[in-house]
Design a protein around this motif. Structure first.
Motif, PDB file in Angstrom:
ATOM      1  N   ARG A 136       0.595  -1.117  -0.141  1.00  0.00           N
ATOM      2  CA  ARG A 136       0.102  -0.074  -0.159  1.00  0.00           C
ATOM      3  C   ARG A 136       1.083   1.305   0.082  1.00  0.00           C
ATOM      4  O   ARG A 136       1.510   1.558   1.028  1.00  0.00           O
ATOM      5  N   GLU A 137       0.674   2.129  -1.094  1.00  0.00           N
ATOM      6  CA  GLU A 137       1.613   3.067  -1.185  1.00  0.00           C
ATOM      7  C   GLU A 137       0.790   4.606  -0.896  1.00  0.00           C
ATOM      8  O   GLU A 137      -0.520   4.548  -1.363  1.00  0.00           O
ATOM      9  N   TYR A 138       1.363   5.271  -0.194  1.00  0.00           N
ATOM     10  CA  TYR A 138       0.483   6.699   0.423  1.00  0.00           C
ATOM     11  C   TYR A 138       1.561   7.821  -0.229  1.00  0.00           C
ATOM     12  O   TYR A 138       2.782   7.650  -0.046  1.00  0.00           O
ATOM     13  N   THR A 139       0.880   8.937  -0.317  1.00  0.00           N
ATOM     14  CA  THR A 139       1.666  10.109  -0.593  1.00  0.00           C
ATOM     15  C   THR A 139       1.420  11.229   0.373  1.00  0.00           C
ATOM     16  O   THR A 139       0.266  11.439   0.831  1.00  0.00           O
ATOM     17  N   ILE A 140       2.407  11.526   1.376  1.00  0.00           N
ATOM     18  CA  ILE A 140       2.152  12.675   2.203  1.00  0.00           C
ATOM     19  C   ILE A 140       3.052  13.779   1.948  1.00  0.00           C
ATOM     20  O   ILE A 140       4.195  13.689   1.937  1.00  0.00           O
ATOM     21  N   TYR A 172      -0.212  17.921   7.061  1.00  0.00           N
ATOM     22  CA  TYR A 172       0.054  16.565   6.347  1.00  0.00           C
ATOM     23  C   TYR A 172      -0.976  16.792   4.984  1.00  0.00           C
ATOM     24  O   TYR A 172      -2.161  16.617   5.458  1.00  0.00           O
ATOM     25  N   ASN A 173      -0.846  16.755   4.119  1.00  0.00           N
ATOM     26  CA  ASN A 173      -1.804  16.843   2.988  1.00  0.00           C
ATOM     27  C   ASN A 173      -2.789  17.838   3.061  1.00  0.00           C
ATOM     28  O   ASN A 173      -3.975  17.718   2.795  1.00  0.00           O
ATOM     29  N   GLY A 174      -2.329  19.079   3.523  1.00  0.00           N
ATOM     30  CA  GLY A 174      -3.253  20.029   3.500  1.00  0.00           C
ATOM     31  C   GLY A 174      -4.317  20.288   4.751  1.00  0.00           C
ATOM     32  O   GLY A 174      -4.810  21.122   4.756  1.00  0.00           O
ATOM     33  N   SER A 175      -4.204  19.004   5.609  1.00  0.00           N
ATOM     34  CA  SER A 175      -5.246  19.400   6.735  1.00  0.00           C
ATOM     35  C   SER A 175      -4.717  18.952   8.225  1.00  0.00           C
ATOM     36  O   SER A 175      -3.643  18.446   8.097  1.00  0.00           O
ATOM     37  N   VAL A 176      -5.351  19.328   9.020  1.00  0.00           N
ATOM     38  CA  VAL A 176      -5.134  18.997  10.303  1.00  0.00           C
ATOM     39  C   VAL A 176      -6.367  18.222  11.016  1.00  0.00           C
ATOM     40  O   VAL A 176      -7.299  19.043  10.963  1.00  0.00           O
ATOM     41  N   PRO A 177      -6.285  16.897  11.265  1.00  0.00           N
ATOM     42  CA  PRO A 177      -5.145  16.090  11.274  1.00  0.00           C
ATOM     43  C   PRO A 177      -5.098  15.890   9.728  1.00  0.00           C
ATOM     44  O   PRO A 177      -5.684  16.178   8.786  1.00  0.00           O
ATOM     45  N   GLY A 192       0.133  21.016  14.318  1.00  0.00           N
ATOM     46  CA  GLY A 192      -0.891  20.154  13.433  1.00  0.00           C
ATOM     47  C   GLY A 192      -0.431  18.920  12.583  1.00  0.00           C
ATOM     48  O   GLY A 192      -1.147  18.654  11.845  1.00  0.00           O
ATOM     49  N   LEU A 193       0.790  18.827  12.863  1.00  0.00           N
ATOM     50  CA  LEU A 193       1.529  17.674  11.936  1.00  0.00           C
ATOM     51  C   LEU A 193       1.261  16.341  12.918  1.00  0.00           C
ATOM     52  O   LEU A 193       2.152  15.608  13.422  1.00  0.00           O
ATOM     53  N   TYR A 194       0.236  15.991  12.650  1.00  0.00           N
ATOM     54  CA  TYR A 194      -0.374  14.636  13.105  1.00  0.00           C
ATOM     55  C   TYR A 194      -1.525  13.981  12.252  1.00  0.00           C
ATOM     56  O   TYR A 194      -2.305  14.674  11.595  1.00  0.00           O
ATOM     57  N   GLY A 195      -1.820  12.572  12.527  1.00  0.00           N
ATOM     58  CA  GLY A 195      -2.971  11.877  11.938  1.00  0.00           C
ATOM     59  C   GLY A 195      -2.965  10.612  12.587  1.00  0.00           C
ATOM     60  O   GLY A 195      -2.374  10.267  13.637  1.00  0.00           O
ATOM     61  N   VAL A 196      -4.027   9.847  11.757  1.00  0.00           N
ATOM     62  CA  VAL A 196      -4.075   8.372  12.502  1.00  0.00           C
ATOM     63  C   VAL A 196      -3.746   7.366  11.669  1.00  0.00           C
ATOM     64  O   VAL A 196      -3.964   7.418  10.181  1.00  0.00           O
ATOM     65  N   PHE A 197      -3.283   6.316  12.037  1.00  0.00           N
ATOM     66  CA  PHE A 197      -2.909   5.012  11.380  1.00  0.00           C
ATOM     67  C   PHE A 197      -3.719   4.027  11.844  1.00  0.00           C
ATOM     68  O   PHE A 197      -3.438   3.715  13.252  1.00  0.00           O
TER      69      PHE A 197
END
Ligand SMILES: [Cu+2]
Length: 352
Positions: free
Chosen positions: A89-93, A114-119, A197-202
């Motif tokens: 699985r390839e993702y672009t961030i 990351y990719n223009g949004s928070v998160p 805001g540099l965070y997200g969910v995995f």
């Protein structure tokens, strides 16, 4: 006599100049500290503020964020199969640090994205998949992506800072363990890079999957808009009060699954209270058997888990931080449960 007059005059003039200089120096200091500027807000009103903000009128990079879209949006990546049969699985961030968001009417804040949004996007894979993240840093500062989970040291996003203005790094690792994990930038000062805001969910799904459900992601976050290391706003998914003004539509008798991650800095704890109901709770989502049946969980920084519940009766139900200060500053929402028509038909069907 003339001499003494002129000396008085010289004295008067020098006193005048001294006062004038003192006034200008003093006034200069004052204006440097609290100079107010006018801004046009997104809602059209003109406000004045002395806050340390980027000028929204002259910054084209405004962050557009829709909490309703983010809620149920999962990025499964570009899927292919490796020669050994493993799913890739390839993702672009892409990281940026120049965007501005109107957090609350008239309150602008420089978000790092990351990719223009928070998160950032919710990255989702199945246990054992190969995850490849093509990371580009288009910011002005160094950034990385540090995933929580199990992976080699060089994929940890700590010791390999990625330079700004187009720096690149490819993170690659096996998805695991099963559960819900945060990812975030790990450049020092860490607090600064996270709170902007540099965070997200995995999410790592078990190979056998989970029971089908209406699935959602909620990142509990806060914003310190006046830089005093205390949050001024709190939210589930960035915009204070959003889900109170735009209730989340759900069905009765349908399983609801929430992947919840606490990313609030500065405050040691956060919590999640659900009204008129209780939920099964899986800490970190690593087990398939719930640990608690409760209406309240307490979460410290990056603590997370999976909540599962369903509503029996239609109506409006609050969910919020039971730390009342947080809910009063935006971390509050509503589930609007509708009679489940499909379920009703089934029930009628069984009755016959
Ligand atoms: Cu960073």
């Amino acid at each position: 006599m003339t001499k003494s007059r002129s000396s008085v005059m010289i004295m008067a003039i020098s006193v005048f100049f001294t006062i004038s200089i003192a006034y200008f120096v003093f006034a200069g200091e004052i204006s440097a500290q609290s100079e107010e500027k006018s801004f046009l807000t997104h809602s059209g009103s003109v406000i004045r503020t002395s806050g340390e903000i980027l000028d929204p009128l002259y910054t084209s990079a405004t962050m557009e964020f829709d909490p309703m879209d983010y809620l149920r949006n999962f990025d499964y990546g570009k899927i292919s199969t490796l020669p050994d049969g493993t799913t890739l699985r390839e993702y672009t961030i892409v990281a940026e640090d120049d965007k501005v968001m109107e957090i609350s009417p008239g309150v602008f804040y420089n978000v790092w994205t990351y990719n223009g949004s928070v998160p950032g996007p919710t990255i989702r894979a199945t246990e054992g998949d190969t995850v490849r993240i093509n990371f580009t840093n288009n910011g002005s500062k160094e950034h990385t992506i540090h995933f929580h989970g199990i992976h080699p040291s060089e994929m940890d996003g700590v010791f390999e800072p990625v330079g700004g203005n187009g720096g690149k790094f490819t993170y690659e690792f096996e998805a695991g363990p099963v559960g819900v994990h945060p990812y975030h930038c790990h450049i020092m000062p860490l607090e600064e890079h996270i709170v902007h805001g540099l965070y997200g969910v995995f999410i790592v799904d078990p190979k056998e999957g989970r029971a089908s459900a209406d699935e959602m992601v909620m990142v509990l976050n806060g914003f310190d808009t006046d830089f005093d290391t205390e949050n001024n706003f709190y939210a589930a998914n960035t915009i204070p009060f959003y889900y109170q003004h735009h209730p989340i539509q759900i069905n009765t008798d349908e399983l609801i699954r929430i992947y919840v991650v606490n990313m609030v800095e500065f405050d040691p704890i956060n919590n999640f209270h659900l009204h008129a109901n209780l939920y099964e709770y899986y800490p970190t989502g690593t087990d398939t058997i719930p640990s608690f049946y409760t209406d309240m969980i307490t979460l410290s920084q990056t603590e997370r888990g999976i909540m599962e519940f369903s509503y029996q009766y239609p109506g409006n139900y609050l969910f919020h931080a039971h730390k009342v200060e947080f809910s009063e500053k935006g971390w509050v929402g509503i589930f609007q449960a509708h009679e489940n028509e499909e379920q009703k038909i089934e029930e009628v069907g069984y009755g016959r």
